[in-house]
Structures are given as structure tokens and as C-alpha cells.
Design a protein around this motif. Structure first.
Motif, short mmCIF file in Angstrom:
data_model
loop_
_atom_site.label_atom_id
_atom_site.label_comp_id
_atom_site.label_asym_id
_atom_site.label_seq_id
_atom_site.Cartn_x
_atom_site.Cartn_y
_atom_site.Cartn_z
N ALA A 45 0.87 -1.38 0.03
CA ALA A 45 0.00 0.09 -0.11
C ALA A 45 0.89 1.19 -0.18
N SER A 46 1.94 1.19 0.76
CA SER A 46 3.04 2.51 0.96
C SER A 46 3.41 2.62 -0.40
N SER A 47 4.14 1.56 -1.04
CA SER A 47 5.03 1.78 -2.33
C SER A 47 4.03 2.17 -3.38
N GLY A 48 2.64 1.50 -3.43
CA GLY A 48 1.79 1.78 -4.34
C GLY A 48 1.37 3.20 -4.45
N LEU A 49 1.07 3.89 -3.33
CA LEU A 49 0.58 5.18 -3.22
C LEU A 49 1.74 6.00 -3.39
N GLY A 50 3.07 5.83 -3.02
CA GLY A 50 4.20 6.46 -3.40
C GLY A 50 4.49 6.75 -5.01
N ALA A 51 4.33 5.36 -5.49
CA ALA A 51 4.63 5.64 -7.12
C ALA A 51 3.19 6.30 -7.63
N GLU A 52 2.18 6.20 -7.22
CA GLU A 52 1.02 7.01 -7.77
C GLU A 52 1.37 8.75 -7.78
N LEU A 53 1.98 9.05 -6.59
CA LEU A 53 2.03 10.29 -6.35
C LEU A 53 3.29 10.98 -6.73
N ALA A 176 -12.32 2.52 -5.33
CA ALA A 176 -12.81 3.62 -5.62
C ALA A 176 -11.60 4.73 -6.35
N HIS A 177 -12.56 5.23 -7.23
CA HIS A 177 -11.45 6.37 -8.00
C HIS A 177 -11.87 7.76 -7.61
N VAL A 178 -10.80 8.47 -7.01
CA VAL A 178 -10.97 9.54 -6.32
C VAL A 178 -9.95 10.71 -6.25
N ARG A 179 -10.54 11.90 -5.89
CA ARG A 179 -9.49 13.11 -5.98
C ARG A 179 -9.42 13.58 -4.67
N VAL A 180 -8.25 13.69 -4.06
CA VAL A 180 -8.19 13.92 -2.66
C VAL A 180 -7.19 14.88 -2.56
N GLU A 181 -7.36 15.92 -1.70
CA GLU A 181 -6.55 17.09 -1.30
C GLU A 181 -5.45 16.46 -0.57
N PRO A 182 -4.01 17.11 -0.58
CA PRO A 182 -3.85 18.02 -1.67
C PRO A 182 -3.45 17.81 -2.84
N PHE A 183 -3.72 16.24 -3.31
CA PHE A 183 -3.25 15.90 -4.41
C PHE A 183 -4.47 15.62 -5.27
N ASP A 184 -5.48 16.45 -5.58
CA ASP A 184 -6.83 16.26 -6.17
C ASP A 184 -6.57 16.81 -7.63
N ALA A 185 -5.16 17.10 -7.99
CA ALA A 185 -5.31 17.57 -9.48
C ALA A 185 -5.10 16.10 -10.19
N ILE A 186 -5.07 15.06 -9.73
CA ILE A 186 -5.21 13.83 -10.57
C ILE A 186 -6.13 12.89 -9.92
N GLU A 187 -6.61 11.72 -10.64
CA GLU A 187 -7.70 10.73 -9.86
C GLU A 187 -6.89 9.75 -9.61
N LEU A 188 -6.96 9.17 -8.40
CA LEU A 188 -6.14 7.98 -7.84
C LEU A 188 -7.10 6.75 -7.93
N ASP A 189 -6.66 5.60 -8.39
CA ASP A 189 -7.46 4.47 -8.35
C ASP A 189 -6.78 3.81 -7.18
N LEU A 190 -7.73 3.78 -6.18
CA LEU A 190 -7.29 2.91 -4.94
C LEU A 190 -6.96 1.31 -5.10
N ALA A 191 -7.48 0.81 -6.16
CA ALA A 191 -7.14 -0.54 -6.27
C ALA A 191 -5.63 -1.02 -6.28
N VAL A 192 -4.75 -0.07 -7.01
CA VAL A 192 -3.36 -0.12 -7.04
C VAL A 192 -2.78 -0.29 -5.33
N LEU A 193 -3.20 0.13 -4.42
CA LEU A 193 -2.83 0.11 -3.24
C LEU A 193 -2.97 -1.29 -2.41
N TRP A 194 -3.82 -2.03 -2.82
CA TRP A 194 -4.23 -3.22 -2.37
C TRP A 194 -3.58 -4.57 -3.05
N ALA A 195 -2.89 -5.37 -2.23
CA ALA A 195 -2.31 -6.59 -2.50
C ALA A 195 -3.24 -7.45 -3.46
N LYS A 196 -3.06 -7.71 -4.57
CA LYS A 196 -3.86 -8.65 -5.38
C LYS A 196 -3.94 -10.30 -5.23
#
Length: 196
Positions: A45-53, A176-196
Motif C-alpha cells: 500500500a505504501s509503495s503503491g501510493l508513493g508510486a502514484e504520487l 474507488a477512483h478519487v480526487r483527494v486534497e492536497p493531490f486532487d489534481a489527479i484521480e487516484l485508483d485505490l485498487a493499486v494500493l491493495w495486494a492482489k
């Protein structure tokens, strides 16, 4: 009559440095907290979020840039209970706006509070992250905090109020696909955070 109870000794930064490298150690208000290294779902989850941002916000690829996004930076803040002592915290992720911190420090730690932190919750750290670290982040003026729970598959979004108290802005779940402050300039796909 018995002797008065001795006050417990306050832990110091030297105590933190003595912790074995296969553990994670943090120091809050004179208490040393030692945890095992993160489990795979936590790390994913941490690595996935870091990569997205990092691409859009740190490198400016497909986004506005203007941030430093770092994994596990060590933060040093004055301990209000003991002059000269510090609180040493290590969020899973943190971000600074480059307008506030134009260059990275030469030290092995950051004395300037981030603009955003993210803690990835695990069963062994969740209460510490919520009850000990979040108040320190608020005290130091961190504007945005995210709590990611890879087991419950949730993203809790907090914003700091004028009173230096956290307000829960939203809870997002699963894929969920979300836009969240302070990084709401892009849409995040939360599925990339969870192990498959």
C-alpha cells in the motif's frame, strides 16, 4: 513508609539509535516505540501510493509538480514536555511543497513539518499512529493526513482545522477512483494500493 516511586527514565535519541536495524523505532514524548518492519500488504500500500504520487507531484510528469514526496522520512520536532528533547517520527510517506522547502536538508532528518503525511495502518501500529502520532502532526501544523488501511481497504482523509484539530474529510473504500486534497489534481485508483 516506602520510597516514593521513581519517575520512569525518558528515552532519548541515543535509545532510538540503539534499536536494531530490522525494527522501526520512533520517539514520542520521551517514550520509545519499537515495531517490526511492515508486513507485505502494508509495504504494498505504501509503495503503491508513493508510486502514484511521485510522478505527477514530485517529478511533474502528468501533474503539476511542486512537491517533494518521500518514503519514511525521519521528522524531528521539539518535545513540549522536555526542553532540548525531541519527538522523532517516521511517517510511511510525507510530502513538502517546494515553495516551503526549496531544497532538501543536509541532515539525516527533517526539522520542517511536512505539508502532508500518510500512515499505513497495521494491527501493531494503528493505535500508535492514531493516538500518538496524529496529535504530534497536528501540533506541528501538518495540513493534510491520510490513513491507509490495507486490510480494511480504506483511505481516511483528514484536514487540519484552524484550531489545530483534525477533521475527517472523507473515507474512501476498495477500488474507488478519487480526487483527494492536497493531490486532487489527479484521480487516484485505490485498487493499486491493495495486494492482489
Amino acid at each position: 513508609m516506602g520510597q516514593p516511586a521513581e519517575k520512569p527514565r525518558r528515552a532519548t535519541y541515543a535509545d532510538l539509535e540503539a534499536v536494531p536495524p530490522h525494527k522501526v523505532a520512533e520517539l514520542v514524548r520521551g517514550t520509545l516505540h519499537v515495531f517490526p518492519r511492515p508486513a507485505p500488504k502494508h509495504a504494498r500500500a505504501s509503495s503503491g501510493l508513493g508510486a502514484e504520487l511521485t510522478g505527477p507531484f514530485d517529478h511533474g510528469k502528468g501533474g503539476p509538480g511542486g512537491w517533494w514526496i518521500l518514503d519514511e522520512p525521519e521528522l524531528h520536532f521539539p518535545d513540549p514536555d522536555a526542553p532540548g528533547a525531541i519527538d522523532a517520527l517516521v511517517p510511511d510517506l510525507a510530502g513538502w511543497r517546494r515553495e516551503r522547502m526549496p531544497e532538501l536538508p543536509e541532515t539525516a532528518y527533517f526539522a520542517l513539518a511536512p505539508d502532508w503525511i500518510c500512515e499505513v495502518l497495521s494491527p501493531s501500529t494503528a493505535s500508535f499512529d492514531r493516538d500518538e502520532k496524529m496529535p504530534v502532526y497536528a501540533r506541528e501544523g501538518v495540513r493534510h493526513a491520510w490513513l491507509v488501511d490495507p486490510i480494511a481497504r480504506t483511505l481516511e482523509v483528514y484536514a487540519l482545522g484552524q484550531d489545530r484539530c483534525w477533521g475527517l474529510a472523507a473515507v474512501h473504500r476498495d477500488a474507488a477512483h478519487v480526487r483527494v486534497e492536497p493531490f486532487d489534481a489527479i484521480e487516484l485508483d485505490l485498487a493499486v494500493l491493495w495486494a492482489k
